[in-house]
Design an enzyme around this catalytic site. Structure first.
Site, PDB file in Angstrom:
ATOM      1  N   LYS A 180       0.713  -0.920  -0.099  1.00 34.05           N
ATOM      2  CA  LYS A 180       0.429  -0.175  -0.190  1.00 34.05           C
ATOM      3  C   LYS A 180       1.578   1.438   0.068  1.00 34.05           C
ATOM      4  O   LYS A 180       1.705   1.401   0.633  1.00 34.05           O
ATOM      5  CB  LYS A 180      -1.283  -0.452   1.355  1.00 34.05           C
ATOM      6  CG  LYS A 180      -2.298   0.955   0.998  1.00 34.05           C
ATOM      7  CD  LYS A 180      -2.664   1.550   2.640  1.00 34.05           C
ATOM      8  CE  LYS A 180      -1.848   2.796   3.005  1.00 34.05           C
ATOM      9  NZ  LYS A 180      -1.822   4.204   1.842  1.00 34.05           N
ATOM     10  N   GLU A 255      10.809   1.431  10.083  1.00 30.32           N
ATOM     11  CA  GLU A 255      11.258   2.612   9.358  1.00 30.32           C
ATOM     12  C   GLU A 255      10.873   4.158  10.269  1.00 30.32           C
ATOM     13  O   GLU A 255      10.241   4.454   8.838  1.00 30.32           O
ATOM     14  CB  GLU A 255      12.016   2.410   8.542  1.00 30.32           C
ATOM     15  CG  GLU A 255      11.987   1.177   7.906  1.00 30.32           C
ATOM     16  CD  GLU A 255      13.692   1.271   8.803  1.00 30.32           C
ATOM     17  OE1 GLU A 255      14.473   2.822   9.314  1.00 30.32           O
ATOM     18  OE2 GLU A 255      14.691   0.517   8.555  1.00 30.32           O
ATOM     19  N   CYS A 289      13.735  11.522   4.865  1.00 35.67           N
ATOM     20  CA  CYS A 289      13.711  10.971   6.511  1.00 35.67           C
ATOM     21  C   CYS A 289      15.103  11.015   6.730  1.00 35.67           C
ATOM     22  O   CYS A 289      15.616  10.973   7.898  1.00 35.67           O
ATOM     23  CB  CYS A 289      13.948   9.126   6.586  1.00 35.67           C
ATOM     24  SG  CYS A 289      14.364   7.919   5.865  1.00 35.67           S
ATOM     25  N   GLU A 392      10.608  16.337  14.517  1.00 34.97           N
ATOM     26  CA  GLU A 392      10.938  16.346  12.705  1.00 34.97           C
ATOM     27  C   GLU A 392       9.925  17.273  12.366  1.00 34.97           C
ATOM     28  O   GLU A 392       8.978  17.433  12.528  1.00 34.97           O
ATOM     29  CB  GLU A 392      10.502  15.045  13.063  1.00 34.97           C
ATOM     30  CG  GLU A 392      10.642  14.609  10.992  1.00 34.97           C
ATOM     31  CD  GLU A 392      10.502  13.619  11.211  1.00 34.97           C
ATOM     32  OE1 GLU A 392       9.500  12.692  10.617  1.00 34.97           O
ATOM     33  OE2 GLU A 392      10.886  12.360   9.925  1.00 34.97           O
TER      34      GLU A 392
HETATM   35  P1  NAD Z   1       2.305   8.407   7.407  1.00 35.73           P
HETATM   36  O1  NAD Z   1       2.925   8.084   8.895  1.00 35.73           O
HETATM   37  O2  NAD Z   1       1.667   9.580   7.511  1.00 35.73           O
HETATM   38  O3  NAD Z   1       2.046   7.610   6.416  1.00 35.73           O
HETATM   39  C1  NAD Z   1       3.055   6.547   5.957  1.00 35.73           C
HETATM   40  C2  NAD Z   1       1.982   4.981   5.003  1.00 35.73           C
HETATM   41  O4  NAD Z   1       1.143   4.840   6.134  1.00 35.73           O
HETATM   42  C3  NAD Z   1       0.883   6.335   4.169  1.00 35.73           C
HETATM   43  O5  NAD Z   1       0.988   4.702   2.934  1.00 35.73           O
HETATM   44  C4  NAD Z   1       0.160   5.998   4.917  1.00 35.73           C
HETATM   45  O6  NAD Z   1      -1.295   5.960   4.460  1.00 35.73           O
HETATM   46  C5  NAD Z   1      -0.497   4.492   5.666  1.00 35.73           C
HETATM   47  N1  NAD Z   1      -0.999   4.603   7.237  1.00 35.73           N
HETATM   48  C6  NAD Z   1      -1.203   6.192   7.704  1.00 35.73           C
HETATM   49  N2  NAD Z   1      -1.915   5.405   8.858  1.00 35.73           N
HETATM   50  C7  NAD Z   1      -1.751   3.982   9.222  1.00 35.73           C
HETATM   51  C8  NAD Z   1      -2.419   3.372   9.787  1.00 35.73           C
HETATM   52  N3  NAD Z   1      -3.304   3.608  10.765  1.00 35.73           N
HETATM   53  N4  NAD Z   1      -2.085   1.073   9.675  1.00 35.73           N
HETATM   54  C9  NAD Z   1      -2.122   1.260   8.746  1.00 35.73           C
HETATM   55  N5  NAD Z   1      -1.434   1.947   7.834  1.00 35.73           N
HETATM   56  C10 NAD Z   1      -1.239   3.636   8.156  1.00 35.73           C
HETATM   57  O7  NAD Z   1       3.125   9.126   7.025  1.00 35.73           O
HETATM   58  P2  NAD Z   1       3.785   9.998   5.612  1.00 35.73           P
HETATM   59  O8  NAD Z   1       3.870  11.796   6.349  1.00 35.73           O
HETATM   60  O9  NAD Z   1       3.554   9.701   4.339  1.00 35.73           O
HETATM   61  O10 NAD Z   1       5.571   9.924   5.730  1.00 35.73           O
HETATM   62  C11 NAD Z   1       6.744  11.016   6.317  1.00 35.73           C
HETATM   63  C12 NAD Z   1       7.128   9.926   7.339  1.00 35.73           C
HETATM   64  O11 NAD Z   1       7.898   8.859   6.856  1.00 35.73           O
HETATM   65  C13 NAD Z   1       8.724  10.562   8.363  1.00 35.73           C
HETATM   66  O12 NAD Z   1       7.523  10.752   9.123  1.00 35.73           O
HETATM   67  C14 NAD Z   1       9.546  10.096   7.870  1.00 35.73           C
HETATM   68  O13 NAD Z   1      10.554  10.586   8.463  1.00 35.73           O
HETATM   69  C15 NAD Z   1       9.043   9.230   7.469  1.00 35.73           C
HETATM   70  N6  NAD Z   1      10.013   8.179   6.789  1.00 35.73           N
HETATM   71  C16 NAD Z   1      10.778   7.413   7.030  1.00 35.73           C
HETATM   72  C17 NAD Z   1      12.033   6.658   6.879  1.00 35.73           C
HETATM   73  C18 NAD Z   1      13.174   6.170   7.114  1.00 35.73           C
HETATM   74  O14 NAD Z   1      13.257   5.143   6.451  1.00 35.73           O
HETATM   75  N7  NAD Z   1      13.092   5.815   8.369  1.00 35.73           N
HETATM   76  C19 NAD Z   1      12.424   6.642   5.196  1.00 35.73           C
HETATM   77  C20 NAD Z   1      11.036   7.608   4.720  1.00 35.73           C
HETATM   78  C21 NAD Z   1       9.995   8.456   5.318  1.00 35.73           C
END
Ligand code: NAD
Length: 488
Positions: A180, A255, A289, A392
């Site tokens: 997803k 992650e 990230c 962040e």
């Molecule tokens: P997010 O957590 O809002 O969403 C990430 C994904 O999770 C999306 O596909 C979203 O639809 C899904 N999601 C949201 N709520 C959910 C739930 N309750 N159950 C299952 N899935 C759910 O994050 P974002 O805003 O899309 O991305 C930004 C974040 O990602 C930042 O915090 C960034 O640091 C992190 N990030 C981390 C890495 C890493 O490798 N550590 C890499 C890239 C981004």
């Protein structure tokens, strides 16, 4: 208007509910696509397809799985222009970045794990122990078997790269998957579905569902037939997933976010340090990230580094991401832009000095006037314990803090809840090794930033995550070890 479909059992299907989500082009602020608003019914279909495909895929020889994945990687390369254009349009990132980094690295992910599975071996231990009635001699070998259907959830900042980073090790090791992507940036994942079919990967091995975190993502997380979960995204969602997975005893890799220190010592090559710090702060508008969002600078070179950063920022003018000459694009969405602006206002209210940026760009090309742009922003003068320095931001905002001693630098670097990555610029070998050992970070770069070798473990500690991805870690994560002990 582009209308996307789910990819289930190698078929492009509408969502069961018939409902769609708006997909915005960040550069213009306008809706340009509709993505399925999938719910539990679609998750059920996708998981069932992945379950049906699992036995045959798990039994497919590794060489054949690898051949199909190499083919998929070639198809990504062949479609570089279209994928880069779609990724840039979806995310607001400069097309040059999508073309040179995100899309080629997505192909590399499939190639890397296709190769890895051909060269990975099992473990063997010979046991030789004293025992009643004479020495006991036994041979142990460890089989690694795929675990079934993997649920793979990714964020919006590197949509195809991060999704392929999960799909590739999952299917290389014989699992099937339901992936997803973020609902904010679904287009390249949808294109990947077409390439999966074209590559000849059998029906149901890769399924791609579009939809929101809830209900689509959460139903996948909680589904009883999905024993393995790999999630990249925010720490807040990661905590919920950890709890949901714990309750169901699922294997999970998380992650999450970062607040990465970038430390500059006076003995460093300062020109290299400043140019790398600029990239670390502002690549993809700070939405990586691994971005170095906290610049910790020895007091004796603080002004020199600040001046260098300000001179460098002048070359980062927000502009149309679809223009190949653009180096600084738009933020991904209006809510995200508002969040970044709110945090900078908070810094202002706390009495910080905003050296540049801190506002939306004054001039933009006509097409981009309603886009989600924000100027690269450099801030100093904050108390290191305030939320701007600790939480962040994930945008084009870097804060500077001076330090006097190595111990002070370390305390500042380790003084947040996060522990994803850190960079250290110094010419002192002993200092570099000592800090690398003491920093709270899953990845430490010395005199560089974001140099990646897919064979190395990748991930963070503390609030930045649980588990590691990459190389052998990923192959282990997606497989179940079974030890066999034979007395001889
Ligand atoms: P997010 O957590 O809002 O969403 C990430 C994904 O999770 C999306 O596909 C979203 O639809 C899904 N999601 C949201 N709520 C959910 C739930 N309750 N159950 C299952 N899935 C759910 O994050 P974002 O805003 O899309 O991305 C930004 C974040 O990602 C930042 O915090 C960034 O640091 C992190 N990030 C981390 C890495 C890493 O490798 N550590 C890499 C890239 C981004």
């Amino acid at each position: 208007m582009l209308r996307l479909a789910n990819f289930i059992d190698n078929q492009h299907l509408p969502p069961a509910s018939g409902e769609y989500l708006d997909v915005f082009e960040p550069a213009t602020g306008e809706v340009y696509a509709h993505a399925p608003r999938s719910d539990a019914a679609d998750v059920e279909l996708a998981v069932a397809a992945a379950q049906r495909a699992f036995p045959a895929w798990a039994a497919t020889p590794a060489a054949e799985r690898a051949r199909l994945m190499f083919r998929l990687a070639d198809l990504i390369d062949e479609n570089l222009d279209a994928l880069a254009a779609a990724e840039s349009r979806d995310t607001g990132k400069p097309i040059s970045l999508a073309r040179t980094v995100d899309i080629p690295r997505s192909a590399s992910n499939f190639r890397f794990f296709a190769g890895a599975i051909l060269h990975s071996g099992g473990d063997f231990h010979e046991t030789d122990q004293p025992a009643v009635g004479g020495p006991l001699h036994a041979l142990n070998y460890t089989l690694r078997r795929p675990r079934g259907v993997a649920g793979l959830i990714s964020p919006w900042n590197l949509p195809l790269y991060l999704l392929s980073w999960k799909i590739a090790p999952a299917i290389a090791t014989g699992n099937t998957c339901v992936a997803k992507p973020s609902e904010v940036t679904p287009v390249t994942a949808s294109m990947l579905g077409h390439l999966v079919s074209q590559a000849g990967i059998p029906h149901g091995v890769v399924n791609i569902l579009h939809g929101e975190g809830r209900p689509c993502g959460s139903t996948l997380i909680e589904h009883p037939s999905v024993p393995t979960l790999s999630f990249t995204g925010s720490t807040a969602v990661g905590k919920w997933i950890a709890a949901a997975a714990g309750e169901r005893l699922k294997r999970v890799s998380l992650e999450l976010g970062g607040k990465n220190p970038f430390i500059i010592f006076p003995d460093a090559d300062l020109d290299a340090a400043v140019s790398t710090a600029l990239r670390a702060a502002f690549t993809n508008q700070g939405q990586v990230c691994l971005c170095g969002s906290r610049l910790l600078v020895h007091a004796s070179v603080f002004q020199r580094v600040l001046d260098g950063m300000l001179a460098g920022v002048a070359s980062l003018r927000p502009a149309d991401p679809s223009d190949p000459a653009t180096t600084f694009g738009a933020l991904v969405s209006k809510p995200h832009l508002d969040k970044v602006a709110r945090i900078v206002d908070q810094a202002r209210a706390l009495g910080a000095t905003i050296h540049c940026g801190g506002t939306r760009p004054a001039s933009l090309p006509a097409r981009c006037r309603s886009g989600f742009f924000y100027e690269p922003t450099i801030i100093s003068g904050l108390d290191p314990s305030c939320s701007v320095e600790r939480d962040e931001i994930f945008g084009p905002v870097v804060t500077l803090q001076p330090f006097e001693t190595d111990e002070e630098a370390l305390a500042l670097a380790n003084g947040t809840d996060y522990g994803l990555a850190a960079s250290v610029f110094t010419s002192g070998l002993t200092r570099a090794h000592r800090l690398a050992e003491q920093l709270h970070a899953g990845v430490v770069w010395i005199n560089c930033w974001m140099v990646r070798d897919l064979r190395t473990p990748f991930g963070g500690m503390k609030a930045s995550g649980v588990g590691r991805e990459g190389g052998a870690e990923a192959l282990r994560f997606f497989t179940e070890p079974r030890n066999v002990c034979i007395r001889i």
